[in-house]
Design an enzyme around this catalytic site. Sequence first.
Site: not given
Length: 347
Positions: A130, A268, A298
């Site tokens: 990520c 994020h 996500n």
Amino acid sequence: MNLLESTAPVATRTGLTHPVGILGTGLHVPRTVVTNEDLTRTLDTSDEWITSRTGIRERRFLEEGRVTSDMAVEAGRQALARAGVEASELDAIVVATFTPDQPLPSTAMIIGEALGARRAMPLDLTQSACSGGIYALLTAAHLLQNTNHRYVLVIGADAGSRGTDPQERTTRVFLGDAAGAALLGRTPAGFGLLGWDTDGELSYEVEITAGGSRLPTSPETVEARSQYLKMNGKAVWNMATEKLPESIRRTARHAGVELDEVQHILLHQANLNIINEAAKALGVSADRVPTTVQRFGNTAAASVFTVLHETIENRARHGDLLIMSAIGAGFLWGSACFRHFDPFGEA
């Protein structure tokens, strides 16, 4: 306006000789929307459980027969078109993903071939997870210190629906599929990348155990479902809520700006609760911290690009300050501060 001609080498606090910024962005999400209610049909979960713990209401899953590079190509084309740059002008393509099309050949090379970027150097960042978008942007900025390079295309793309266990609710409800892109090139002095921060701490709390030299793929690993992402949610919460605010503060200092001056803080999109906690720790209002996690979930390496693209398209003005920040498996984290350069918005 020719940015290369307008930009003379300068000494900056970053150590970069040539100012580098984001000239265009792109975003692609699959058509298939998967709601929380859809997931309750196959998982022991509920819409209330997912929403209260993650803030996610829906995500996109890649259609059968399509792969990560398909999304990346679409996002890359958008970024190039918005910047008015041809794929043939690219000097490098940096792709961050933990779900490549296959282990070999290079996904960046597959994308370059599809775009028609025949001379672009392909670089794959496959284990930054990520945080890959931040690391890819910083890699591109350093590549552009070579005066023979003009443009580098950065792409964060992941098909999290392919990397999570369809039978395991802890990770399955979080991950969605998307690709985001940013074209980097030269900007006038004072714009573009002003400062950054990176750090890490080795941890196996987020991992995929099978498929490497430690545990090669075998019938036994498949039976144990070891090819899928495993995640300790509590460990992620602790690291993210501590490290993201620290990294953002350090980045602002390195950039020589006050946090109050930063109009857009792009985090994020792991979990809405983490985003809110980080914003609270920083003392910044919600209107400065845009979110996409409710709609996309996500999306791993694509995550920070989803908010970057929407911010550049709808909110950012010429001269605005943006800080992007992400954390991923490793744990690896990092942040980058940009002063937005809009060639059509110059005073």
